[in-house]
Design an enzyme around this catalytic site. Structure first.
Site, PDB file in Angstrom:
ATOM      1  N   GLU A   1     113.856  59.757  79.658  1.00 15.08           N
ATOM      2  CA  GLU A   1     115.064  60.245  78.957  1.00 15.08           C
ATOM      3  C   GLU A   1     115.141  61.769  78.989  1.00 15.08           C
ATOM      4  O   GLU A   1     115.636  62.391  78.053  1.00 15.08           O
ATOM      5  CB  GLU A   1     115.107  59.747  77.504  1.00 15.08           C
ATOM      6  CG  GLU A   1     115.618  58.337  77.336  1.00 15.08           C
ATOM      7  CD  GLU A   1     117.021  58.118  77.892  1.00 15.08           C
ATOM      8  OE1 GLU A   1     117.804  59.076  77.953  1.00 15.08           O
ATOM      9  OE2 GLU A   1     117.309  56.976  78.295  1.00 15.08           O
ATOM     10  N   GLY A   2     114.617  62.377  80.035  1.00 15.74           N
ATOM     11  CA  GLY A   2     114.618  63.839  80.144  1.00 15.74           C
ATOM     12  C   GLY A   2     113.336  64.406  79.593  1.00 15.74           C
ATOM     13  O   GLY A   2     113.015  64.220  78.407  1.00 15.74           O
TER      14      GLY A   2
END
Ligand code: FAD
Length: 595
Positions: free
Chosen positions: A438-439
Site C-alpha cells: 500500500e505504498g
C-alpha cells in the site's frame, strides 16, 4: 504459543471518550441504526470471534502457508471454515452500505474489528481488507448494473475481491503499468501479468472479483493512460449464476518472510474478459478513492500486530523467572522478569505506543465518518482535509512502530523469542510487510511532505496544531504533577512539529530533493506528536474519571501510561526536528561512486 484476547476495554475507551462515538452516532446516516447501543456488543462478539476462531489458526497458517496445487491455491488448514463463519457472522458487511446488504455502520466501529482480525490472524485479515477496498472502489465508480451484480455478493463475502496493481516493472511507480486491454464489444480482453497480488486466488470464496489496472493500446503514456477493469474469476451469467472460468490464473505463490497464510500470487491474464470500471484512462484516480481506507487499515495492521506481540511478551514476562529483585538480597527468591526495570521499560514502551496508535487510528476513522456523513459541507471539508493529511502518517508511523514493537516483543522473550515455538518471531516477520505494501514508508513520506503539506500551504497542519494547542491549554488548567509534565512535553513536541513544518514549507520550492531526503523523519515526527496529543487527551479524561472514582484501575494506568509517553517517547520529536532541519544536504552529498 501466544493466545489473543481483544483489548476491548481500551477500544471502548478510545471510541467513546476520545473519538466521540456519540457524535458519530448522531449523524443523519447513522441515527436510525442505534450505533451506541450495539457498539459494546460488536466489540465483545468480534473479540470472541477473533480469539476463538481466527487466533487458533494463526500459527498453523504460518507453518503451513497457502500453496499452489494444479493451478489452484489451497488455503491453510481451517481457513475455509473460518472464512465461512466470518461471512455468515456478517463481519464482512459491518460498514458496507445498507443498499448492498451491509450494515451501514460507521468506520469508527469497523476499525476496532479490523484491529482484532489483524491481531488474531493478519494473513486471514488481508482477504476481507482487500475485498472491502475493491467493493469501495466499485461503489464509487461502477455502473448501476455492476454494483447490482457484484456488490451484494462481495458484501456478504460469498465473493472475494482483490486489487491488482503491481507488475514486475511497476511497483511504487504505477505509471509503468503494461497490462493490456483491448475492446471487444461491451467488454475488454485483458492480457499481461501482475505480481504480489494478495489472495489473488484461493478456495475460500466461490468467486473472486479482481480489480485490474491496464492500458488500452492507444492510451497516453504514464498515469494518464491507465484504466480500471473488473475481471471475475468466474464470469457471471445474466441471472447472477456463475458461468465459465475466465482465463486469469495464478501461476505462482511467493515464498516470503511472513504472512505465510496469505497467498501472494503471480496472476496471468490470457485474453481474460474484463469490464471497464469508471472512465477510460482514469483508473489510477479511481483506485485512489479507496486508497485512504486501505492505508488506514494497514496502519491498523501495525497497531494490531504490535498489540499481539505485547500480549505475548507480557504473559511471558509474568511467568519467566530469572534473576533477583533489585533491592532483594542475593540468594533470596528469584523473580519473574517483569520485576526488572529494563523489562518494564520494554513493556511500557510497547504499551504506551500501542495506546497512542489506537487513539490515532480511531481518530482518523472518526474524521472519515465526519467527512463522509456530516450534514454541513464546511465540516465535511475540514474533516476530509485531516484525512488527507494524516493518512500517510497513520499508515507510515503505525506500520514502522509495528515492527519496532514486535521486535521488542522478541527481546522480552530473550532466546525464546528468536526460536519459532513461542510465536514472537512470527509477529515480527508478519509485521515487516506493512511498511512495504500500500505504498512504502518512503512513498507515504513523499506524499505527506511533497504533496499534502504543500497543496494547502500547511493549512490542514495548522488546524491540527491548533487542536493540539487547545489540549495543551486544557492541561495548563488541570491540577497535579502529571498534567504539568505532560503539558510541557506536548508543548515541546508541538514546537518541534511547527518548526519542522515551517522549514519544509520554506525549503521545498528551492530544493525538493533535500526535503524528500528527510521526509520519513518528518512523517515519524508528526506521528510521535499526534500520538502525544492523543495520550494527553487520554490523560485529561483519566483525571476527570478518577475524580469521580470511575474504574480506578483502568484510569490510573492510563494516566501513568500517558505520562510515560510524554517523558520517554515524545522527546523523540525534538531529535527528529533537528534531523529534519539539518539532514537533507548530507543525505544527498556523496557521489554515487563514493558509496
Ligand atoms: C506480501 C505482499 C503483498 C502484496 N499485495 C499486493 C496486492 O494485493 N496488490 C498489489 O497490487 N500489490 C501488492 N503488493 C505489492 C506492493 O504494493 C509493492 O511491493 C510496493 O508498492 C512496493 O513496490 P516494489 O516492491 O516494486 O518496490 P520498489 O518500488 O522497487 O521500491 C524499492 C525501494 O525504493 C523506494 N522507492 C521507489 N520509488 C521511490 C520514490 N519515487 N521515492 C522514494 N523512494 C522510492 C521504495 O520506498 C523502496 O524502499 C504486495 C507486496 C507484497 C510483498
Amino acid at each position: 504459543m501466544t493466545v489473543y484476547s481483544a483489548p476491548t476495554r481500551d477500544m471502548s475507551f478510545v471510541i467513546n471518550e476520545l473519538a466521540g462515538l456519540d457524535e458519530i452516532a448522531a449523524l443523519p446516516d447513522f441515527q436510525e441504526l442505534g450505533v451506541t447501543d450495539v457498539a459494546e456488543a460488536i466489540l465483545e462478539e468480534a473479540g470472541k470471534f477473533a480469539a476463538e476462531v481466527l487466533a487458533p489458526l494463526n500459527w498453523g497458517g504460518d507453518q503451513q502457508g497457502a500453496r499452489l496445487e494444479n493451478g489452484n491455491v489451497i488455503s491453510s488448514p481451517g481457513f475455509i471454515d473460518a472464512y465461512k463463519k466470518f461471512s455468515e457472522g456478517g463481519w464482512n458487511a459491518l460498514s458496507a452500505p445498507l443498499e448492498f446488504g451491509g450494515q451501514g455502520l460507521p468506520e469508527l466501529l469497523n476499525t476496532p474489528t479490523y484491529e482484532m482480525w489483524n491481531a488474531s490472524n493478519m494473513s486471514f485479515a488481508l482477504a476481507p481488507l482487500l475485498g472491502a477496498g475493491a467493493s469501495e472502489c466499485l461503489k464509487h465508480h461502477g455502473t448501476d448494473e455492476q454494483k447490482a451484480t457484484y456488490l451484494p455478493k462481495m458484501t456478504s463475502g460469498e465473493w472475494a475481491g482483490t486489487m491488482d496493481l503491481t507488475e514486475p516493472a511497476a511497483g511504487s511507480d504505477l505509471s509503468n503499468v503494461k497490462c493490456k486491454a483491448v475492446q471487444e464489444g461491451d467488454h475488454y480482453r485483458i492480457n499481461g501479468q501482475k505480481i504480489f497480488i494478495s489472495w489473488g486466488d484461493h478456495d475460500m470464496a466461490e468467486n473472486i472479483i479482481h480489480l485490474v489496472l491496464a492500458r488500452l493500446p492507444d492510451a497516453p503514456e504514464g498515469v494518464k493512460g491507465i484504466s480500471l477493469f473488473l475481471v471475475p474469476k468466474f464470469l457471471v451469467n445474466p441471472d447472477g449464476s456463475l458461468g465459465a472460468r475466465n482465463p486469469v490464473n495464478c501461476v505462482g505463490v511467493e515464498h516470503k518472510l511472513g504472512i505465510h497464510g496469505s497467498a501472494t500470487c503471480t496472476l496471468v491474464y490470457e485474453d481474460a474478459i474484463g469490464y471497464l470500471v469508471g472512465k477510460l484512462n482514469q483508473g489510477l484516480m479511481h483506485m485512489f478513492t479507496m486508497m485512504n481506507e486501505a492505508r488506514l487499515k494497514v496502519g491498523v495492521q501495525g497497531l494490531a500486530i504490535a498489540d499481539r506481540a505485547y500480549q505475548g511478551a507480557l504473559a511471558y514476562a509474568k511467568e519467566r523467572v530469572q534473576g533477583f529483585p533489585m533491592k532483594g538480597a542475593r540468594g533470596g527468591h528469584r523473580v519473574a522478569i517483569i520485576k526488572h526495570p529494563d523489562v518494564r521499560r520494554m513493556l511500557m514502551t510497547m504499551k504506551s505506543q500501542i495506546e497512542a496508535m489506537r487513539a490515532f487510528n480511531y481518530t482518523v476513522a472518526r474524521y472519515m465518518d465526519m467527512a463522509a456523513h456530516h450534514s454541513d459541507a464546511g465540516v465535511r471539508k475540514a474533516n476530509q482535509a485531516q484525512v488527507e493529511l494524516l493518512i500517510p502518517v497513520v499508515k507510515g508511523w503505525c506500520s514502522e512502530l509495528g515492527i519496532e514493537i514486535a521486535s521488542l516483543g522478541v527481546q522480552v522473550f530473550g532466546g525464546m523469542g528468536f526460536v519459532e515455538e513461542t510465536g514472537a518471531a512470527q509477529h515480527l516477520r508478519d509485521a515487516r510487510i506493512a511498511t512495504i505494501y500500500e505504498g512504502t514508508t518512503g512513498i507515504q513520506a513523499a506524499d505527506l511532505a511533497g504533496r499534502k503539506l504543500i497543496m494547502d500551504k500547511g493549512a490542514a497542519m495548522a488546524a491540527l496544531v491548533a487542536d493540539m494547542r487547545a489540549v495543551e491549554e486544557q492541561l495548563g488548567k488541570a491540577k497535579g504533577d502529571d498534567a504539568a509534565v505532560i503539558r510541557v512535553s506536548l508543548g515541546e513536541g508541538i514546537k518541534a512539529l511547527t518548526s519542522a513544518t515551517d522549514w519544509i514549507l520554506s525549503t521545498i520550492a528551492q530544493d525538493a530533493s533535500v526535503v524528500m531526503a528527510i521526509s520519513v523523519n518528518y512523517l515519524m515526527l508528526v506521528g510521535y506528536v499526534v500520538g502525544g496529543w492523543q495520550m494527553a487527551r487520554a490523560a485529561l479524561v483519566a483525571q476527570n474519571k478518577l475524580a469521580t472514582g470511575e474504574d480506578a484501575d483502568f484510569y490510573e494506568a492510563k494516566l501513568v501510561t500517558a505520562r510515560f509517553y510524554a517523558e520517554q517517547i515524545l522527546p523523540k520529536a525534538i531529535a527528529l526536528m533537528h534531523a529534519v532541519k539539518g539532514g537533507g544536504t548530507t543525505t544527498m552529498a556523496l557521489r554515487e561512486e563514493q558509496f
